[in-house]
Design an enzyme around this catalytic site. Structure first.
Site, mmCIF file in Angstrom:
data_model
loop_
_atom_site.group_PDB
_atom_site.id
_atom_site.type_symbol
_atom_site.label_atom_id
_atom_site.label_comp_id
_atom_site.label_asym_id
_atom_site.label_seq_id
_atom_site.Cartn_x
_atom_site.Cartn_y
_atom_site.Cartn_z
ATOM 1 N N GLU A 101 52.825 93.145 4.620
ATOM 2 C CA GLU A 101 52.565 91.920 3.864
ATOM 3 C C GLU A 101 53.598 90.863 4.235
ATOM 4 O O GLU A 101 54.772 90.973 3.871
ATOM 5 C CB GLU A 101 52.600 92.167 2.359
ATOM 6 C CG GLU A 101 52.333 90.884 1.580
ATOM 7 C CD GLU A 101 52.367 91.067 0.077
ATOM 8 O OE1 GLU A 101 52.347 90.040 -0.630
ATOM 9 O OE2 GLU A 101 52.427 92.219 -0.380
ATOM 10 N N LYS A 231 51.172 110.765 -10.840
ATOM 11 C CA LYS A 231 50.430 109.963 -9.876
ATOM 12 C C LYS A 231 49.256 109.190 -10.489
ATOM 13 O O LYS A 231 48.242 108.947 -9.838
ATOM 14 C CB LYS A 231 49.937 110.839 -8.715
ATOM 15 C CG LYS A 231 51.082 111.528 -7.994
ATOM 16 C CD LYS A 231 50.619 112.447 -6.877
ATOM 17 C CE LYS A 231 51.831 113.096 -6.210
ATOM 18 N NZ LYS A 231 51.451 114.030 -5.144
ATOM 19 N N ASP A 306 57.053 110.180 -1.947
ATOM 20 C CA ASP A 306 55.632 110.480 -2.096
ATOM 21 C C ASP A 306 54.899 109.182 -2.415
ATOM 22 O O ASP A 306 55.071 108.607 -3.484
ATOM 23 C CB ASP A 306 55.430 111.493 -3.227
ATOM 24 C CG ASP A 306 53.999 112.012 -3.325
ATOM 25 O OD1 ASP A 306 53.073 111.276 -2.936
ATOM 26 O OD2 ASP A 306 53.808 113.150 -3.783
ATOM 27 N N HIS A 396 53.447 81.549 1.728
ATOM 28 C CA HIS A 396 52.565 82.344 2.597
ATOM 29 C C HIS A 396 52.028 81.492 3.746
ATOM 30 O O HIS A 396 51.946 81.955 4.876
ATOM 31 C CB HIS A 396 51.411 82.937 1.769
ATOM 32 C CG HIS A 396 51.820 84.123 0.964
ATOM 33 N ND1 HIS A 396 51.720 85.412 1.431
ATOM 34 C CD2 HIS A 396 52.358 84.212 -0.274
ATOM 35 C CE1 HIS A 396 52.169 86.240 0.502
ATOM 36 N NE2 HIS A 396 52.559 85.553 -0.547
#
Length: 402
Positions: A101, A231, A306, A396
């Site tokens: 990004e 998760k 993870d 951006h």
């Protein structure tokens, strides 16, 4: 050993499974190449970039990956210096962020500049635990209540059994023990040292359940019931915490807000209220923040955490308040499952990124947690400043990001 072409032919014809290729090759690298050739043949894609890597896939296959065909490359940028006044992390740090990004590293860098200008961000770990919650079925609600009460009476025996499986994990409590109909949900809570600890607490909980089932005759439906909560976004983890619970804070004089962030204290506090608080509330969000996921994701990917725990690590609350004309700004991250040993941290690139921050290996996870908290603060502060100043789209655009 069979030739590559013959092995490939058997795989294509489904005469040989992908995981069986190693049995017919001279080495792991040859097996990786054949699997990649198979992927190219069935897809028509050219996979030359997947093959370019320096990771030891033979080592990775022992604990990190099955049926490897190569590696994915993600650009890694460096943000800093990030000045931290923590209990374990003190001084200036440079933080590796793996992301595709555009503008993210630049944004975090701007936040780092602000923290440096005011003498650093204060960071503290306020809790540390890992959980596993099985689900147990009784014959009736009466039986379920008896199991619940048995667990509460026999904590010491369950603790001894659980801790017999590990030299690092310690069972702190079994709480809450929830009843739903005739189902019982005990939440085992551990400390796990420098390991993130999910495997550790799973094995330990299973051992404790052996005693429970032997003494009560209870039926364990599943070792994980989703009450862990692992998760997944969860109000329980937002409130109770999981992994490391970290708070980072900073006070920024009004003149630095105006100079570095090109906005005002009032504008930032208004954006925080309208966006992070009210906007999150009306959307039913469990995270009252602007973009914790950006920093958590980039750090997790760089350091071999993870990646599925990004969804947990992104929970949290941002506060912004005016204090005597200055800006008090904080981030609270209740659910940071982190490791500096084991799992993906042993991969060569992950180790190098951890070493940049001086947090690879035993005894370093709390220092790492404080760096993560400060990094999230820097990135969050920068975005809130950009939103308050109306600069988000321009940033951006100027950096050529679509």
């Amino acid at each position: 050993m069979a030739k590559k072409e013959e092995i490939l032919r058997k795989v294509v014809k489904r005469e040989l499974k992908l995981h069986q290729i190693e049995n017919l090759t001279e080495n792991i690298q040859e097996a990786v190449e054949i699997r990649r050739m198979f992927a190219e043949q069935i897809s028509g894609a050219s996979l030359k970039h997947l093959s370019q890597h320096s990771l030891d896939l033979e080592k990775a296959m022992k604990r990190n990956i099955e049926n490897p065909i190569g590696t994915v490359q993600i650009p890694v940028g460096l943000a800093g210096p990030l000045q931290i006044n923590g209990k374990y992390a003190q001084g200036d740090y440079y933080v590796p962020l793996a992301t595709s990004e555009g503008a993210l590293v630049a944004s975090v860098n701007r936040g780092c500049s602000v923290t440096k200008a005011v003498g650093g961000a204060t960071v503290r770990i306020i809790d540390d635990k890992m959980t596993r919650a099985p689900v147990i079925r009784a014959d009736s609600v009466t039986g379920a209540l008896e199991i619940k009460e048995w667990i509460e009476r026999h904590f010491i025996e369950l603790k001894e059994a659980a801790e017999s499986t590990t030299s690092h994990g310690k069972l702190l409590k079994i709480d809450p023990v929830v009843l739903v109909g005739r189902y019982v949900y005990p939440r085992f809570t551990f400390t796990t040292g420098d390991s993130m600890g999910m495997n550790m607490v799973t094995i330990a909980t299973e051992k404790a359940l052996e005693i429970l089932t032997r003494e009560t005759g209870a039926h364990v439906v599943a070792l994980s019931s989703n009450l862990c909560v692992d998760k997944k976004p969860s109000a329980m983890n937002l409130i109770e915490g999981r992994g490391k619970t970290v708070v980072a804070e900073i006070i920024i004089p009004q003149e630095i807000v105006e100079k570095k962030l090109k906005t005002t204290v009032k504008a930032i506090t208004e954006v925080n209220l309208a966006k992070n608080m009210i906007g999150s509330a009306i959307s039913g969000s469990m995270g009252f923040n602007a973009h914790y996921a950006n920093m958590i994701g980039a750090l997790f990917l760089a350091t071999g955490q993870d990646e599925a725990h990004i969804v947990e690590g992104s929970l949290g609350i941002t506060t912004a308040e005016e204090e005597d004309g200055d800006l008090y700004f904080s981030v609270t991250l209740p659910d940071l499952p982190l490791a500096t040993v084991g799992g993906g941290t042993s991969l060569e690139t992950a180790r190098e990124c951890l070493e940049i921050m001086g947090v690879y290996g035993g005894g370093k996870v709390k220092k790492f947690a404080e760096i993560v908290g400060a990094t999230v603060l820097a990135g969050e502060l920068s975005l809130m400043g950009a939103l308050a100043a109306g600069h988000l789209a321009r940033a951006h655009k100027d950096l050529g990001r679509g």
